[in-house]
Design an enzyme around this catalytic site. Structure first.
Site, PDB file in Angstrom:
ATOM      1  N   LYS A  60       1.062  -1.645   0.148  1.00 45.47           N
ATOM      2  CA  LYS A  60       0.207  -0.171   0.071  1.00 45.47           C
ATOM      3  C   LYS A  60       0.650   1.014  -0.008  1.00 45.47           C
ATOM      4  O   LYS A  60       0.882   2.384  -0.992  1.00 45.47           O
ATOM      5  CB  LYS A  60      -1.210  -0.214   1.048  1.00 45.47           C
ATOM      6  N   SER A  76      -0.261   0.768   6.047  1.00 42.52           N
ATOM      7  CA  SER A  76      -0.769   0.259   7.226  1.00 42.52           C
ATOM      8  C   SER A  76      -1.897  -1.043   6.710  1.00 42.52           C
ATOM      9  O   SER A  76      -2.673  -1.272   5.654  1.00 42.52           O
ATOM     10  CB  SER A  76      -1.434   0.470   8.113  1.00 42.52           C
ATOM     11  N   ASP A  77      -1.887  -1.443   7.470  1.00 39.86           N
ATOM     12  CA  ASP A  77      -2.491  -3.154   6.962  1.00 39.86           C
ATOM     13  C   ASP A  77      -3.028  -4.130   8.441  1.00 39.86           C
ATOM     14  O   ASP A  77      -2.141  -4.048   9.243  1.00 39.86           O
ATOM     15  CB  ASP A  77      -2.257  -3.996   5.805  1.00 39.86           C
ATOM     16  N   GLN A  78      -4.554  -5.139   9.209  1.00 42.19           N
ATOM     17  CA  GLN A  78      -4.252  -5.597   9.534  1.00 42.19           C
ATOM     18  C   GLN A  78      -4.657  -6.900   9.418  1.00 42.19           C
ATOM     19  O   GLN A  78      -5.716  -7.129   9.137  1.00 42.19           O
ATOM     20  CB  GLN A  78      -5.295  -4.325  11.857  1.00 42.19           C
ATOM     21  N   ALA A 113       0.161  -4.470  11.167  1.00 41.80           N
ATOM     22  CA  ALA A 113       1.692  -3.906  10.049  1.00 41.80           C
ATOM     23  C   ALA A 113       1.181  -2.065   9.660  1.00 41.80           C
ATOM     24  O   ALA A 113       0.424  -1.549   8.902  1.00 41.80           O
ATOM     25  CB  ALA A 113       2.093  -4.949   9.509  1.00 41.80           C
TER      26      ALA A 113
END
Length: 200
Positions: A60, A76-78, A113
């Protein structure tokens, strides 16, 4: 006319349209823009939740940075990690019910992250915050009431700890208190400072 100080400040872009991440970053009181990254979030075969979150956060940030090479971009990613299986955003009521049934009475690790990229300076850093969340044993009525009330269908793991979802939990263990909401701000601050964006 901008002052030399303002002119030298790097543009900051949040590579996410998540309202939760936008609200968290706004807490820092610094100017930033928001842009949607066009990234396929499909897990790769056999990909573990932590690896998936890290890959997507970097993808991203890099994708948005490609269009704005002078800017500092946050991605960011979850991913919710249930015994090594990634659980993403449910998207609808039925999948959310299934997720909460499976997480009932379990400890789930929310892998959040964050990546910061600036192409013009060659800066790239990423980090991962792992938050352990112990869910209570939930009844069908509790699951239904919670989902109808909060409708957390855009949240990994179908639970919003910053709202009524806190009532689903026994405990939370983490070292970055905003990580569970979607953006670990301690790590984010460290990386954007290193990339040249002053905060204080």
């Amino acid at each position: 006319m901008p002052t030399p100080e303002n002119h030298s400040k790097k543009r900051l872009i949040l590579g996410s349209t998540s309202p939760y991440r936008r609200e968290l970053l706004a807490r820092l009181g610094i100017a930033f823009d928001v842009e949607r990254p066009e990234v396929d979030e499909t897990p790769q075969p056999g990909e573990k939740p932590a690896a998936l979150a890290m890959r997507l956060a970097l993808a991203k940030a890099r994708e948005v940075a490609r269009h704005h090479p002078e800017a500092v971009v946050i991605g960011s990613d979850q991913v919710a990690d249930l015994d090594g299986e990634p659980l993403g955003k449910p998207g609808n009521h039925e999948r959310a019910v299934d997720q909460l049934r499976r997480m009932s009475g379990q400890t789930v690790v929310f892998q959040t992250a964050v990546a910061v990229v600036c192409l013009s300076s060659g800066f790239e850093q990423s980090d991962l915050a792992a938050v352990q969340v112990a869910f209570r044993t939930l009844t069908e009525a509790e699951i239904e009431h919670y989902l109808r009330t909060e409708q957390p269908y855009d949240c990994a793991g179908s639970a919003k700890s910053e709202g009524l979802g806190i009532a689903l939990l026994e405990r939370i263990e983490n070292d970055d208190p905003t990580a569970l909401v979607g953006l670990p701000l301690i790590r984010t601050c460290r990386m954007i400072r290193a990339a040249g964006v002053p905060i204080l």
